[in-house]
Motif scaffolding. Structure first.
Motif, PDB file in Angstrom:
ATOM      1  N   GLN A  76       0.327  16.099  26.337  1.00  0.00           N
ATOM      2  CA  GLN A  76       0.805  16.989  27.277  1.00  0.00           C
ATOM      3  C   GLN A  76      -0.275  18.144  27.993  1.00  0.00           C
ATOM      4  OE1 GLN A  76       4.504  18.493  25.729  1.00  0.00           O
ATOM      5  NE2 GLN A  76       4.627  16.866  24.449  1.00  0.00           N
ATOM      6  N   VAL A  77      -0.358  18.030  29.325  1.00  0.00           N
ATOM      7  CA  VAL A  77      -1.235  18.774  29.877  1.00  0.00           C
ATOM      8  C   VAL A  77      -0.528  19.999  30.736  1.00  0.00           C
ATOM      9  CG1 VAL A  77      -2.945  18.972  31.661  1.00  0.00           C
ATOM     10  CG2 VAL A  77      -3.086  17.066  29.928  1.00  0.00           C
TER      11      VAL A  77
ATOM     12  N   LEU B 162       3.810  22.368  33.275  1.00  0.00           N
ATOM     13  CA  LEU B 162       3.608  20.890  32.825  1.00  0.00           C
ATOM     14  C   LEU B 162       2.673  20.459  34.171  1.00  0.00           C
ATOM     15  CD1 LEU B 162       3.607  18.807  30.856  1.00  0.00           C
ATOM     16  CD2 LEU B 162       5.522  17.674  32.180  1.00  0.00           C
ATOM     17  N   ALA B 163       1.581  19.820  34.071  1.00  0.00           N
ATOM     18  CA  ALA B 163       0.858  19.270  35.020  1.00  0.00           C
ATOM     19  C   ALA B 163       0.235  17.977  34.823  1.00  0.00           C
ATOM     20  CB  ALA B 163      -0.633  20.127  35.131  1.00  0.00           C
ATOM     21  N   GLY B 164       0.758  17.258  33.815  1.00  0.00           N
ATOM     22  CA  GLY B 164       0.272  16.058  33.513  1.00  0.00           C
ATOM     23  C   GLY B 164       0.748  15.402  32.073  1.00  0.00           C
ATOM     24  N   PHE B 165       0.795  14.070  31.753  1.00  0.00           N
ATOM     25  CA  PHE B 165       1.225  13.471  30.444  1.00  0.00           C
ATOM     26  C   PHE B 165       0.728  12.181  30.396  1.00  0.00           C
ATOM     27  CE2 PHE B 165       5.059  13.107  33.160  1.00  0.00           C
ATOM     28  CZ  PHE B 165       5.523  11.971  32.966  1.00  0.00           C
ATOM     29  N   ALA B 166       0.692  11.814  29.253  1.00  0.00           N
ATOM     30  CA  ALA B 166       0.586  10.304  29.027  1.00  0.00           C
ATOM     31  C   ALA B 166       0.868   9.946  27.724  1.00  0.00           C
ATOM     32  CB  ALA B 166      -0.981  10.024  29.160  1.00  0.00           C
TER      33      ALA B 166
ATOM     34  N   GLY C  15      -1.875  19.878  24.496  1.00  0.00           N
ATOM     35  CA  GLY C  15      -1.223  19.846  22.915  1.00  0.00           C
ATOM     36  C   GLY C  15      -0.229  18.728  22.979  1.00  0.00           C
ATOM     37  N   HIS C  16       0.299  19.145  21.641  1.00  0.00           N
ATOM     38  CA  HIS C  16       1.638  18.218  21.141  1.00  0.00           C
ATOM     39  C   HIS C  16       2.933  18.635  21.787  1.00  0.00           C
ATOM     40  CE1 HIS C  16       3.521  15.881  18.363  1.00  0.00           C
ATOM     41  NE2 HIS C  16       4.586  16.879  17.982  1.00  0.00           N
TER      42      HIS C  16
END
Length: 803
Positions: A726-727, A743-747, A788-789
């Protein structure tokens, strides 16, 4: 001229207008002379109901939308969409009325379980994946409910007062993402926004959706939401449902001929309908978007995979995964799994694997105790004790009759619960239908005082062994069709039963304007049983003698459903008392939370582990058994922040004042609203433990055409696992009246034990933009990129300059 323009030119005004008003509850009419076939719609989002609401027409039932969002995996959502398209084609459905991309503004939202997340970026990612998957299968998807339909209280009439910045940055954002990704349909909400009902909201439906965003698809009303003719047509609503008899039809023809509505407006609306028909293969001369459907998907396998991937391990002292212990399994939801929420999402599964079934199928040594019953309504009569009095077949006979008492048809019910609108499960003219009667011979397993329930709208007569126990009218909670049809009031009566008895429930059917004839009733039943104190005592005895206690707690249809908002986050009934007592008797107590949205967990610190399974769909028990014993990892992460107590939640307002629900919190919902507060949540947005550990080793940020964040991380545990990277962006200088972090992005990434992997997360341009002075503006400055997580667990940071 294009084939669509050619078809349009061949239509007279009456025929054109006929395409804008449903011919029945679920479909638009055919027009043979232009080669147009009837377009059929159906509810979703976790299964395709089709045009009949009956156990005789089952559908694959997937986990709840909150569960799908908990996977944080748009690619998995796309596979879900492909399966639902397959189901739609099987049932002759061309337009699926899903997904719901309204936000988790408050945990009290009645359809919280049907929405994805409190965050617009995560909602958009899952929603786009879902829509593209459905459309990959040649079926249209209808993103809903446009817009600000984030609570259920007075949803028909409330006006949502939302400032432009909040509307753009939060509530409109998922809709915009779906439209720009190529969505084919949008459903307009019941509510109003800033003084204008959405069905007539030309500012949002014409100016924003169709003009600014370039949407070329169909805007369809929520069912019975359209109330006016000219205002609705000029406000951008293309199709009014259901029909006939809604404000379009003859009324729209008259409005055009009087000059109140230009025929060019109607032409644009019809062109959109024809375009949709062409896309799904219903218009001659137009090639469908999908000529050959994708390979067939195994629905059972995908339902199980989504469930496993969605389960969130909230707490674990090492008890999970289990070895091979003896188990005490406690909780009614372990035997009677709640696999989906209430309301229009309801579909009938082909089968259900309950938690108890899943564990028994695994060969686990266990004892089972039902514990306390959390339900306030009686379960529908069902089982081998109920038989047709004439044939002896297992089931309850339902007979359909006209006003003179003549039989029109009959059907055998597996359970005494129905929900049919317009079209009945047998061939008959529903306009002639006057009464239905459910009759069965009941052979009790236990003698004594039995409870019977009458649930439904209208006149009922309940007879048990020749004695009339109820003869009265029941009225709807309000004018909401979902509340009226699905959430009917219930009257409970008792009768001494000392042997086989004939039970009959006769009902005068309900006719609702716009929907037609409605048969929606439940004959409830409960046999005599022990008190709650005794049920808890039995559960404690079982737990004390087992190596591990697995307690399944759940919400009920009276708690989480379309048609009303929640009034408490507490688990219903005495489930909390039961968990406290069991945890005191066995320190290795695992609590499985079967709920679609946040609940209070006052026993959280007293138990060994807490596993959130959401509403897990038809493969609930199979997935649970695999996760409990470690064959699969609970890979889910929370898509919304969970409070410790209801009162801690930053936004609890769902009740309009003088008809207006003011979104006074602005941008500050979910984790944005928890920022900087003295009170901390039970679990942050993005939380989830899994069965392994992760080391975040390096971060690299590049700002070329697109900002990307490359993260290197290692699975430092002893087993394979999945992590959601998580970004978040944090402005170095706080921005006025804005969250301090978002939140700006995730994968999502998988790795074997000891494996190091690299993942690239794209940060969309909108993540560094804000709606200011009527336009999108870049929020320039220096940002700290935090990876982070979960929201509360930062592992790496870097710097990003936005100019």
């Amino acid at each position: 001229m294009s084939p669509i323009d050619t078809a349009l030119a061949a239509l007279d005004l009456e025929t054109k207008v006929g395409l804008l008003a449903g011919q029945d509850v679920w479909s638009l009419p055919e027009v043979p002379h232009i080669g147009l076939r009837s377009l059929v719609m159906s509810d979703g989002p976790i299964g395709v109901r089709g045009t009949e609401w009956t156990p005789d027409d089952p559908a694959v039932v997937l986990p709840s939308p909150t569960a799908l969002a908990a996977t944080w995996d748009p690619a998995l959502a796309r596979r879900v969409g492909t399966l639902l398209a397959q189901e739609a084609r099987r049932k002759g459905v061309h337009l699926l009325l899903a997904p719901t991309v309204n936000l988790h503004r408050t945990p009290l939202g009645g359809r919280h379980f049907e929405c994805y997340s409190e965050d617009p970026l995560l909602t958009a990612g899952i929603g786009v994946g879902y829509v593209l998957g459905v459309q990959d299968g040649g079926v249209g998807a209808t993103v809903k409910h446009f817009v600000a339909n984030d609570s259920e209280t007075a949803r028909f009439v409330l006006d949502a007062a939302v400032d432009d910045r909040t509307l753009r940055e939060l509530y409109l954002a998922p809709f915009e993402a779906v439209v720009r990704a190529g969505g084919w349909a949008v459903m307009s909400a019941y509510n109003g926004v800033n003084g204008r009902t959405m069905s007539e909201n030309g500012l949002l439906q014409n100016g924003l959706l169709k003009d600014e965003w370039g949407f070329d698809g169909v805007v369809v009303s929520d069912w019975t939401a359209a109330k006016t003719t000219a205002g609705t047509a000029l406000g951008g609503l293309d199709v009014a449902m259901p029909g006939p008899g809604n404000p379009y039809g003859a009324k729209l023809v008259e409005a055009v001929r009087s000059g109140e509505v230009p025929e060019s407006v109607v032409d644009d609306m019809v062109r959109r309908v024809l375009r949709l028909a062409g896309r799904v293969g219903l218009l001659d001369g137009v090639d469908p978007v999908v000529a050959q459907p994708p390979p067939e998907v195994d629905g059972d396998a995908l339902a199980k995979e989504v469930a496993e991937r969605s389960f969130v391990l909230l707490r674990n002292d090492g008890t999970l995964p289990l070895a091979s212990p003896t188990l005490a399994v406690v909780g009614m939801a372990a035997e009677q799994a709640r696999i989906l929420g209430g309301g229009s999402v309801h579909v009938f599964p082909p089968h259900v694997v309950s938690p108890l079934d899943g564990l028994r199928d695994r060969g686990v040594e266990l004892v089972y105790e039902p514990g306390v019953d959390p339900r306030t309504k009686l379960p529908a009569a069902s089982g081998p004790e109920w038989t047709d009095p004439e044939t002896g077949e297992t089931g309850l006979r339902m007979v359909f009759r006209d006003a003179a008492g003549a039989e029109l048809g009959r059907v055998l019910l597996d359970e005494a619960r129905t929900g049919w609108i317009g079209r009945m499960p047998v061939e008959l003219d529903s306009s002639l239908l006057d009464t239905v009667e459910v009759t069965a011979l009941f052979r009790p397993l236990v003698f004594g005082e039995h409870r019977f329930g009458v649930a439904g709208i209208g006149d009922f007569v309940l007879t048990v062994d020749g004695e009339v126990l109820f003869d009265d009218k029941q009225v709807a909670y309000d004018d909401d069709p979902a509340a009226g049809i699905l959430l009917h009031p219930e009257t409970q009566v008792t009768a001494e039963v000392a042997g086989p008895v004939l039970v009959s429930l006769r009902h005068k059917v309900w006719v609702r304007p716009g929907l037609g004839t409605v048969v929606g009733l439940t004959l409830g039943h409960a046999e005599p049983g022990p008190s709650d104190d005794e049920l808890i005592r039995r559960a404690v005895v079982a737990a004390a003698s087992a190596q591990v206690a697995v307690v399944v707690v759940a919400t009920t249809e009276e708690v989480e459903s379309e048609g009303f908002d929640r009034r408490s986050l507490a688990l219903p009934g005495r489930q909390d008392d039961m968990v406290f007592a069991i945890a005191a008797a066995n320190p290795r107590t695992v609590v499985v939370v079967n709920a679609g949205s946040p609940v209070e967990m006052p026993w959280l610190d007293d138990v060994a582990a807490v596993l959130l399974t959401w509403f897990p769909g038809q493969e609930a028990g199979a997935a649970l058994a695999d996760v409990l014993f470690g064959d699969a990892e609970p890979a889910g992460r929370l898509p919304t922040t969970w409070p410790v107590r209801e009162d801690d939640a930053p936004v609890l307002d769902v009740d309009p004042v003088d008809g207006v629900l003011t979104y006074r919190e602005g941008l500050f919902i979910g984790y944005r609203a928890w920022q900087g507060r003295d009170v901390r949540p039970a679990f942050w947005f993005g939380h989830g433990l899994g069965y392994t550990t992760w080391s975040y080793e390096s971060i690299e940020v590049t700002d070329l055409a697109t900002v990307t964040v490359t993260v290197r991380l290692c699975n430092t545990g002893t087993r394979a696992g999945r992590e959601v990277v998580q970004v978040y962006l944090v402005p170095e200088t706080p921005l006025p009246d804005r969250p301090t972090r978002w939140l700006a992005g995730f994968a999502s990434v998988a790795a074997e034990a000891g494996e190091t992997v690299e993942v690239v997360v794209e940060v969309p341009e909108r993540a560094v933009q804000g709606w200011e002075d009527g336009a999108w503006r870049t929020l320039t400055g220096t940002y700290v990129v935090e990876v982070g997580h979960d929201y509360g667990d930062t592992r790496l940071t870097a710097e990003l300059k936005i100019t």
